[in-house]
Design a protein around this motif. Structure first.
Motif, PDB file in Angstrom:
ATOM      1  N   ASN A   1       0.635  -1.197   0.042  1.00  0.00           N
ATOM      2  CA  ASN A   1      -0.034   0.001  -0.085  1.00  0.00           C
ATOM      3  C   ASN A   1       0.766   1.366  -0.057  1.00  0.00           C
ATOM      4  O   ASN A   1       0.566   2.190  -0.859  1.00  0.00           O
ATOM      5  N   GLN A   2       1.931   1.268   0.649  1.00  0.00           N
ATOM      6  CA  GLN A   2       2.764   2.306   1.027  1.00  0.00           C
ATOM      7  C   GLN A   2       3.628   2.638  -0.473  1.00  0.00           C
ATOM      8  O   GLN A   2       3.529   3.630  -0.896  1.00  0.00           O
TER       9      GLN A   2
ATOM     10  N   ALA B   1      -4.716   2.270  -4.966  1.00  0.00           N
ATOM     11  CA  ALA B   1      -4.885   2.015  -3.518  1.00  0.00           C
ATOM     12  C   ALA B   1      -6.275   2.126  -3.102  1.00  0.00           C
ATOM     13  O   ALA B   1      -7.209   2.815  -4.218  1.00  0.00           O
TER      14      ALA B   1
ATOM     15  N   LEU C   1       2.146   1.744  -3.450  1.00  0.00           N
ATOM     16  CA  LEU C   1       1.314   2.619  -4.258  1.00  0.00           C
ATOM     17  C   LEU C   1       1.215   3.978  -3.877  1.00  0.00           C
ATOM     18  O   LEU C   1       0.956   4.752  -4.980  1.00  0.00           O
ATOM     19  N   LYS C   2       1.146   4.226  -2.718  1.00  0.00           N
ATOM     20  CA  LYS C   2       1.045   5.858  -2.444  1.00  0.00           C
ATOM     21  C   LYS C   2       2.318   6.521  -2.921  1.00  0.00           C
ATOM     22  O   LYS C   2       2.222   7.758  -3.376  1.00  0.00           O
ATOM     23  N   ASP C   3       3.246   6.019  -2.561  1.00  0.00           N
ATOM     24  CA  ASP C   3       4.651   6.871  -2.987  1.00  0.00           C
ATOM     25  C   ASP C   3       4.967   6.994  -4.414  1.00  0.00           C
ATOM     26  O   ASP C   3       5.115   8.218  -4.771  1.00  0.00           O
ATOM     27  N   PHE C   4       4.313   6.140  -5.285  1.00  0.00           N
ATOM     28  CA  PHE C   4       4.547   6.329  -6.694  1.00  0.00           C
ATOM     29  C   PHE C   4       3.055   6.679  -7.222  1.00  0.00           C
ATOM     30  O   PHE C   4       2.977   6.995  -8.747  1.00  0.00           O
ATOM     31  N   GLU C   5       2.189   7.077  -6.725  1.00  0.00           N
ATOM     32  CA  GLU C   5       0.925   7.601  -7.094  1.00  0.00           C
ATOM     33  C   GLU C   5       0.264   6.884  -8.261  1.00  0.00           C
ATOM     34  O   GLU C   5       0.144   7.200  -9.109  1.00  0.00           O
ATOM     35  N   LEU C   6       0.198   5.503  -8.055  1.00  0.00           N
ATOM     36  CA  LEU C   6      -0.155   4.773  -8.958  1.00  0.00           C
ATOM     37  C   LEU C   6      -1.885   4.568  -9.234  1.00  0.00           C
ATOM     38  O   LEU C   6      -2.430   4.155 -10.250  1.00  0.00           O
ATOM     39  N   GLY C   7      -2.529   4.989  -8.163  1.00  0.00           N
ATOM     40  CA  GLY C   7      -4.098   5.164  -8.212  1.00  0.00           C
ATOM     41  C   GLY C   7      -4.617   3.785  -8.044  1.00  0.00           C
ATOM     42  O   GLY C   7      -5.616   3.605  -8.349  1.00  0.00           O
TER      43      GLY C   7
END
Length: 595
Positions: free
Chosen positions: A584-585, A595, A587-593
């Motif tokens: 989850n972190q 999450a 996905l948030k760090d790379f702003e993959l959308g």
């Protein structure tokens, strides 16, 4: 050399409708149209190569301009117009090869010529050969002229691929389909050429040339010139085979005799002779399939007319076909077709062909001495089953023995529905004795079964007697061998996806005894899929195991079967989240959308 040599395809090119080979119906229609004056402004001649499309177009153009046509509707070949046509100096005929002149500019030049009326004669004929090669723009530029030409203009379009001509062109033409020229017609024309050229030729040699031409008269004349040049005026059957690289049908006759005798060694040696002569193995397999097809055709008077060969060879086919049963042809042709389909992907092509020959030798086997015991078996099978005897009847052990052959268990009749169609025509080894104490296999689950074990039924007794009289293979096998044969069917039938998917997890397991197997499927739909292919599956397993007595029951599982589930991309992501807390972190760090 006094005269310049002219090839036969040009020298004997027809100049009248009567001399056209193999197109009598079509030429009669054209002559009738000319005689009645019912001429269309556009014709489309289509058909295979070398069958006379362009030749008929030229004859048609000459005939409609003839000044003194004959009573039969032919050109006189004497008037100035006919002489100009014959000497290729007539301005009333214009030919365009669309294969090399397929642009819009070429069609524009043609339409400009259409505007010029004939200086002599009544019609100007424009022949466009290989018209399907015109570009789309050229077709469009030609449409208006083709639909409304001057009254003196007639267009004849010729093509070998009618399906490539656009529909708007087809709708503006009268369409004439030229047929392939038959082998007897080609042979007759070649005999005429031999008489004119003073060449001595054997009928069998001319038949080989005609078959090699594949329905094209022009090809036949070219092949004839090739063979005649190497034989110095005496064409023999052997010289035709040598020059054309054709395999003698005598090899195929010898092969079939080896199949009849079950002689594997002889069939492999004949195949080696053929390879040593330089013939391609796939060519050999296709030739063998054609030979088997001709034998099948020659087996009945109704289909014998389909043979395209001389009477002497046809009689030889008829003699050998009388030795074979219809079932042999069907199985043998299927084996040859399978070999041809698998040839390209086979790593050892020679082994593939040899394996096919071995299977062909096993289709017909010589009768075994044990078959003399079959009549007593039939007699015993027709008697009442043990449970049908009254209470006061003597015990089974007190009955007098019948040829020392113990009674058959009832369950082989259940499998007779799948094995019998092949075994009725292909004799196999006689069945071995089966102990009478063997328990009966009972039907399991909801699978549709054909079990002949109903007492007090005359039809059941007759079916049991028929099944018992059939020679059956009884070679013992293990569970591992059954499962290996099961997997072999999956490997050889990848195109049957639904069946193979079901069979991949529904593995047969041993049931009541060593020859009784149960298959558990997950749903009624899968049960239906297996039952639809039951006949082919049972035949394959019987051939693989060399046993026709086993019973295969298919039933639906009472509890859901855990089959692999196909996950969607979202479900994959959710599972990763559950097993990896740091995802989850990520996905948030790379702003993959996601999450």
């Amino acid at each position: 050399m006094s005269d310049k040599y002219i090839v036969s395809a040009r020298k004997y090119r027809p100049s009248t409708f009567r001399s056209v080979v193999g197109q009598q119906s079509l030429t009669h229609t054209l002559k009738t149209a000319i005689a009645s004056g019912r001429l269309a402004h556009a014709y489309l001649f289509c058909g295979p190569r070398g069958v006379g499309k362009t030749t008929c177009a030229r004859i048609f153009a000459k005939t409609i301009n003839c000044e003194h046509p004959t009573a039969e509707g032919e050109a006189c070949n004497e008037c100035p117009s006919c002489k100009a046509f014959n000497e290729q100096r007539s301005y009333n005929i214009n030919e365009l090869d669309a294969a090399s002149n397929n642009s819009v500019d070429n069609i524009r030049d043609l339409t400009e010529q259409v505007r010029i009326p004939p200086q002599t004669g009544r019609y100007r004929v424009f022949i466009i050969d290989e018209v399907h090669m015109l570009s789309q723009a050229a077709f469009n530029a030609f449409l208006k002229t083709l639909e409304e030409p001057p009254e003196y203009a007639i267009f004849i379009l010729a093509t070998t691929e009618k399906q490539k001509v656009i529909p708007t062109i087809l709708s503006r033409c009268q369409i004439y389909d030229f047929a392939r020229i038959t082998v007897p017609d080609i042979v007759q024309q070649l005999q005429y050429v031999c008489e004119q050229e003073g060449i001595d030729a054997e009928p069998a040699a001319l038949n080989v040339i005609a078959q090699k031409a594949d329905g094209a008269m022009r090809d036949a004349l070219s092949i004839f010139d090739q063979v005649a040049a190497s034989t110095e005026g005496h064409i023999t059957y052997q010289s035709a085979l040598d020059n054309l690289n054709v395999l003698d049908y005598d090899y195929y006759f010898r092969l079939v005799e080896a199949f009849l005798a079950g002689d594997v060694n002889q069939s492999l040696l004949i195949y080696k002779e053929i390879r040593d002569k330089g013939f391609d193995s796939q060519f050999f397999v296709n030739g063998l399939a054609q030979h088997l097809r001709d034998l099948m055709v020659a087996s009945t008077p109704q289909t014998r007319k389909l043979l395209e060969m001389n009477d002497e060879v046809a009689q030889q086919y008829g003699v050998q076909s009388a030795k074979l049963a219809p079932a042999f042809y069907y199985r043998a042709l299927d084996l040859c077709n399978t070999c041809d389909l698998n040839y390209r992907n086979a790593s050892s092509k020679q082994l593939l062909v040899e394996l096919t020959l071995i299977k062909l030798c096993q289709l017909v086997q010589a009768p075994q001495p044990q078959q003399a015991a079959q009549p007593p078996i039939q007699k015993m099978a027709a008697q009442p089953a043990p449970q049908q005897r009254p209470a006061n009847a003597p015990a089974p052990q007190q009955r007098p023995p019948v040829a020392n052959v113990p009674p058959q268990a009832p369950h082989p009749a259940a499998h007779a529905s799948t094995a019998a169609p092949v075994q009725q025509q292909v004799p196999r080894q006689a069945p071995q004795a089966v102990p009478s104490s063997r328990p009966k296999a009972q039907p399991m689950g909801g699978a549709p079964r054909i079990m002949v074990n109903v007492p007090n039924k005359p039809a059941a007794q007759a079916a049991a007697a028929s099944a018992a009289s059939m020679p059956q293979r009884t070679q013992p096998f293990t569970t591992e061998q059954m499962q290996a044969a099961w997997q072999g069917y999956i490997n050889q039938h990848p195109q049957e996806r639904a069946l193979c998917t079901t069979m991949s997890y529904a593995i047969p397991q041993v049931g009541n005894d060593a020859e009784h197997y149960v298959v558990i499927v997950g749903s009624p739909a899968e049960l239906k899929t297996v039952e639809e292919h039951r006949e082919a599956l049972m035949r394959f397993l019987g051939d693989a195991l060399k046993n026709d007595r086993f019973v295969l029951d298919v039933k639906v599982s009472e509890v859901p079967i855990d089959t692999p589930k196909i996950l969607s991309p979202r479900e994959v992501v959710e599972q990763i989240k559950q097993h990896n807390s740091g995802f989850n972190q990520f996905l948030k760090d790379f702003e993959l959308g996601l999450a």
